[in-house]
Design a protein around this motif. Structure first.
Motif, PDB file in Angstrom:
ATOM      1  N   ARG A 125       0.996  -0.882  -0.077  1.00  0.00           N
ATOM      2  CA  ARG A 125      -0.063  -0.130  -0.005  1.00  0.00           C
ATOM      3  C   ARG A 125       0.935   1.153   0.049  1.00  0.00           C
ATOM      4  O   ARG A 125       1.818   1.430   0.848  1.00  0.00           O
ATOM      5  CB  ARG A 125      -0.757   0.144   1.362  1.00  0.00           C
ATOM      6  CG  ARG A 125      -1.672   1.202   1.330  1.00  0.00           C
ATOM      7  CD  ARG A 125      -2.769   1.133   2.662  1.00  0.00           C
ATOM      8  NE  ARG A 125      -3.393   0.073   2.754  1.00  0.00           N
ATOM      9  CZ  ARG A 125      -4.454  -0.422   2.221  1.00  0.00           C
ATOM     10  NH1 ARG A 125      -4.935   0.240   1.327  1.00  0.00           N
ATOM     11  NH2 ARG A 125      -5.106  -1.755   2.366  1.00  0.00           N
ATOM     12  N   GLY A 126       0.594   2.351  -0.935  1.00  0.00           N
ATOM     13  CA  GLY A 126       1.261   3.411  -0.888  1.00  0.00           C
ATOM     14  C   GLY A 126       0.058   4.511  -0.501  1.00  0.00           C
ATOM     15  O   GLY A 126      -0.837   4.076  -0.900  1.00  0.00           O
ATOM     16  N   SER A 127       0.706   5.531   0.351  1.00  0.00           N
ATOM     17  CA  SER A 127      -0.202   6.724   0.893  1.00  0.00           C
ATOM     18  C   SER A 127       0.521   7.781   0.641  1.00  0.00           C
ATOM     19  O   SER A 127       1.924   7.847   0.771  1.00  0.00           O
ATOM     20  CB  SER A 127      -0.930   6.542   1.928  1.00  0.00           C
ATOM     21  OG  SER A 127      -0.069   6.385   2.994  1.00  0.00           O
ATOM     22  N   GLY A 128       0.007   8.736   0.259  1.00  0.00           N
ATOM     23  CA  GLY A 128       0.790  10.204   0.300  1.00  0.00           C
ATOM     24  C   GLY A 128      -0.137  11.371   0.221  1.00  0.00           C
ATOM     25  O   GLY A 128      -1.377  11.435   0.140  1.00  0.00           O
ATOM     26  N   VAL A 129       0.623  12.503   0.024  1.00  0.00           N
ATOM     27  CA  VAL A 129       0.311  13.922  -0.205  1.00  0.00           C
ATOM     28  C   VAL A 129       0.960  14.475  -1.352  1.00  0.00           C
ATOM     29  O   VAL A 129       2.000  14.342  -1.450  1.00  0.00           O
ATOM     30  CB  VAL A 129       0.586  14.833   0.986  1.00  0.00           C
ATOM     31  CG1 VAL A 129      -0.025  16.105   0.928  1.00  0.00           C
ATOM     32  CG2 VAL A 129      -0.092  14.003   2.452  1.00  0.00           C
ATOM     33  N   VAL A 130       0.158  15.066  -2.408  1.00  0.00           N
ATOM     34  CA  VAL A 130       0.856  15.867  -3.171  1.00  0.00           C
ATOM     35  C   VAL A 130       0.284  17.258  -3.164  1.00  0.00           C
ATOM     36  O   VAL A 130      -0.833  17.646  -2.801  1.00  0.00           O
ATOM     37  CB  VAL A 130       0.139  15.157  -4.665  1.00  0.00           C
ATOM     38  CG1 VAL A 130       0.714  14.043  -4.843  1.00  0.00           C
ATOM     39  CG2 VAL A 130      -1.277  15.173  -4.679  1.00  0.00           C
ATOM     40  N   ILE A 131       1.027  18.181  -3.576  1.00  0.00           N
ATOM     41  CA  ILE A 131       0.734  19.638  -3.617  1.00  0.00           C
ATOM     42  C   ILE A 131       0.784  20.177  -4.947  1.00  0.00           C
ATOM     43  O   ILE A 131       1.874  19.750  -5.906  1.00  0.00           O
ATOM     44  CB  ILE A 131       1.711  20.380  -2.532  1.00  0.00           C
ATOM     45  CG1 ILE A 131       3.036  20.362  -2.936  1.00  0.00           C
ATOM     46  CG2 ILE A 131       1.424  20.014  -1.282  1.00  0.00           C
ATOM     47  CD1 ILE A 131       3.929  21.444  -2.214  1.00  0.00           C
ATOM     48  N   LYS A 132      -0.035  21.146  -5.216  1.00  0.00           N
ATOM     49  CA  LYS A 132       0.176  22.022  -6.643  1.00  0.00           C
ATOM     50  C   LYS A 132       1.103  23.071  -6.443  1.00  0.00           C
ATOM     51  O   LYS A 132       0.947  23.923  -5.433  1.00  0.00           O
ATOM     52  CB  LYS A 132      -1.271  22.306  -7.069  1.00  0.00           C
ATOM     53  CG  LYS A 132      -1.214  22.776  -8.471  1.00  0.00           C
ATOM     54  CD  LYS A 132      -2.703  22.957  -8.859  1.00  0.00           C
ATOM     55  CE  LYS A 132      -2.835  23.046 -10.294  1.00  0.00           C
ATOM     56  NZ  LYS A 132      -4.177  23.256 -11.026  1.00  0.00           N
ATOM     57  N   SER A 133       2.196  23.224  -7.256  1.00  0.00           N
ATOM     58  CA  SER A 133       3.063  24.364  -7.333  1.00  0.00           C
ATOM     59  C   SER A 133       3.542  24.622  -8.685  1.00  0.00           C
ATOM     60  O   SER A 133       3.673  23.968  -9.425  1.00  0.00           O
ATOM     61  CB  SER A 133       4.396  23.726  -6.869  1.00  0.00           C
ATOM     62  OG  SER A 133       5.325  24.878  -6.634  1.00  0.00           O
ATOM     63  N   GLU A 134       3.254  26.022  -8.952  1.00  0.00           N
ATOM     64  CA  GLU A 134       3.386  26.600 -10.117  1.00  0.00           C
ATOM     65  C   GLU A 134       2.619  25.602 -11.520  1.00  0.00           C
ATOM     66  O   GLU A 134       3.075  25.275 -12.389  1.00  0.00           O
ATOM     67  CB  GLU A 134       5.002  26.413 -10.535  1.00  0.00           C
ATOM     68  CG  GLU A 134       5.554  27.461  -9.617  1.00  0.00           C
ATOM     69  CD  GLU A 134       7.291  27.506 -10.045  1.00  0.00           C
ATOM     70  OE1 GLU A 134       7.455  27.331 -10.926  1.00  0.00           O
ATOM     71  OE2 GLU A 134       7.787  27.878  -9.096  1.00  0.00           O
ATOM     72  N   ASN A 135       1.604  25.452 -10.963  1.00  0.00           N
ATOM     73  CA  ASN A 135       0.664  24.594 -11.915  1.00  0.00           C
ATOM     74  C   ASN A 135       0.742  23.199 -12.082  1.00  0.00           C
ATOM     75  O   ASN A 135       0.526  22.435 -12.910  1.00  0.00           O
ATOM     76  CB  ASN A 135       0.369  25.415 -13.387  1.00  0.00           C
ATOM     77  CG  ASN A 135      -1.025  25.316 -13.704  1.00  0.00           C
ATOM     78  OD1 ASN A 135      -2.075  25.127 -12.900  1.00  0.00           O
ATOM     79  ND2 ASN A 135      -1.239  25.569 -14.900  1.00  0.00           N
ATOM     80  N   ASN A 136       1.773  22.548 -11.281  1.00  0.00           N
ATOM     81  CA  ASN A 136       2.244  21.066 -11.450  1.00  0.00           C
ATOM     82  C   ASN A 136       1.966  20.530 -10.208  1.00  0.00           C
ATOM     83  O   ASN A 136       2.375  21.168  -9.164  1.00  0.00           O
ATOM     84  CB  ASN A 136       3.707  21.045 -11.899  1.00  0.00           C
ATOM     85  CG  ASN A 136       3.829  21.745 -13.295  1.00  0.00           C
ATOM     86  OD1 ASN A 136       3.285  21.291 -14.080  1.00  0.00           O
ATOM     87  ND2 ASN A 136       4.747  22.499 -13.406  1.00  0.00           N
ATOM     88  N   TRP A 137       1.787  19.296 -10.243  1.00  0.00           N
ATOM     89  CA  TRP A 137       1.454  18.469  -8.976  1.00  0.00           C
ATOM     90  C   TRP A 137       2.974  17.774  -8.593  1.00  0.00           C
ATOM     91  O   TRP A 137       3.473  17.338  -9.719  1.00  0.00           O
ATOM     92  CB  TRP A 137       0.159  17.507  -9.142  1.00  0.00           C
ATOM     93  CG  TRP A 137      -0.961  17.853  -9.193  1.00  0.00           C
ATOM     94  CD1 TRP A 137      -1.637  18.258 -10.177  1.00  0.00           C
ATOM     95  CD2 TRP A 137      -1.634  18.214  -7.999  1.00  0.00           C
ATOM     96  NE1 TRP A 137      -3.019  18.840  -9.688  1.00  0.00           N
ATOM     97  CE2 TRP A 137      -2.835  18.783  -8.373  1.00  0.00           C
ATOM     98  CE3 TRP A 137      -1.428  18.397  -6.638  1.00  0.00           C
ATOM     99  CZ2 TRP A 137      -3.809  19.393  -7.556  1.00  0.00           C
ATOM    100  CZ3 TRP A 137      -2.411  18.716  -5.652  1.00  0.00           C
ATOM    101  CH2 TRP A 137      -3.730  19.064  -6.232  1.00  0.00           C
ATOM    102  N   LYS A 138       3.458  17.705  -7.295  1.00  0.00           N
ATOM    103  CA  LYS A 138       4.298  17.307  -6.853  1.00  0.00           C
ATOM    104  C   LYS A 138       4.073  16.480  -5.705  1.00  0.00           C
ATOM    105  O   LYS A 138       3.296  16.729  -4.868  1.00  0.00           O
ATOM    106  CB  LYS A 138       5.441  18.351  -6.644  1.00  0.00           C
ATOM    107  CG  LYS A 138       5.980  19.266  -7.644  1.00  0.00           C
ATOM    108  CD  LYS A 138       7.246  18.860  -8.185  1.00  0.00           C
ATOM    109  CE  LYS A 138       7.552  19.558  -9.383  1.00  0.00           C
ATOM    110  NZ  LYS A 138       9.157  19.053  -9.828  1.00  0.00           N
ATOM    111  N   ILE A 139       4.974  15.246  -5.591  1.00  0.00           N
ATOM    112  CA  ILE A 139       4.946  14.712  -4.194  1.00  0.00           C
ATOM    113  C   ILE A 139       5.464  14.957  -3.043  1.00  0.00           C
ATOM    114  O   ILE A 139       6.548  15.276  -3.069  1.00  0.00           O
ATOM    115  CB  ILE A 139       5.326  12.993  -4.639  1.00  0.00           C
ATOM    116  CG1 ILE A 139       4.540  12.515  -5.679  1.00  0.00           C
ATOM    117  CG2 ILE A 139       5.365  12.186  -3.438  1.00  0.00           C
ATOM    118  CD1 ILE A 139       5.107  11.290  -6.455  1.00  0.00           C
ATOM    119  N   GLU A 140       4.780  15.293  -2.100  1.00  0.00           N
ATOM    120  CA  GLU A 140       5.424  15.889  -0.738  1.00  0.00           C
ATOM    121  C   GLU A 140       5.677  14.978   0.156  1.00  0.00           C
ATOM    122  O   GLU A 140       6.528  15.192   0.955  1.00  0.00           O
ATOM    123  CB  GLU A 140       4.293  16.924  -0.282  1.00  0.00           C
ATOM    124  CG  GLU A 140       4.890  17.621   1.036  1.00  0.00           C
ATOM    125  CD  GLU A 140       5.938  18.681   0.614  1.00  0.00           C
ATOM    126  OE1 GLU A 140       6.458  19.275   1.740  1.00  0.00           O
ATOM    127  OE2 GLU A 140       6.020  19.125  -0.533  1.00  0.00           O
TER     128      GLU A 140
END
Length: 173
Positions: A125-140
């Motif tokens: 199982r993977g779980s996580g948080v992504v954030i939108k920065s400069e119109n791109n999604w990144k894994i935080e």
């Protein structure tokens, strides 16, 4: 006179726009979820193809990767150091998503997800948080964990008991 001309220009501009409908396209959460899925799928694929740069470009500079071992709580720079030798071998790891759910709240600038993965370890199982920065999604933040059938939990507890007790002693010091 300048005020009259300015007022006339304003009236003409306003009246020419009055009959035109201006539509603003709202970005729907579904579109954002599709974008997040693409980022996560490409991230997993880049690991399978040992593309170090692409893999880490999908993560923020402050990202955290938490692995299956209790000691694995990697800040981005440390995770890069750990991962580099694996990528240099031509294949890091191959985690294929088989089911994923993405959640977001209101403004869709932050989202979180959980996924089931087909891996060499079995289902993880993977779980996580992504954030939108400069119109791109990144894994935080990403957490990888093994799944354990409830019927087998006692066996796993026995296997982990010794190492867990040593690890807990170290943490409690």
């Amino acid at each position: 006179m300048k005020k009259v001309i300015s007022l006339l220009i304003f009236i003409v501009a306003f009246s020419s726009c009055e009959n035109k409908k201006v539509t603003v396209k709202k970005v729907e959460p579904v579109d954002e979820k599709e974008a997040i899925n693409k980022v996560l799928d490409a991230w997993h694929k880049s690991a399978a193809e040992a593309n170090f740069e692409t893999y880490f470009e999908a993560m923020t500079n402050k990202s955290v990767f938490i692995g299956t071992d209790a000691s694995e709580n990697w800040k981005n720079t440390d995770f890069k150091k750990f991962s580099k030798p694996h990528f240099d071998k031509g294949k890091a790891w191959d985690f294929t998503p088989v089911k994923r759910t993405i959640y977001s709240y209101k403004d869709v600038e932050i989202a979180w997800f959980d996924e089931l993965l087909d891996t060499w370890m079995g289902i993880c199982r993977g779980s996580g948080v992504v954030i939108k920065s400069e119109n791109n999604w990144k894994i935080e933040h990403y957490v990888l964990s093994l799944t354990i059938p409830n019927d087998n939990i006692d066996e796993v507890i026995k296997i982990n008991k010794e190492k867990d007790s040593l690890f807990l002693k170290k943490l409690k010091k």
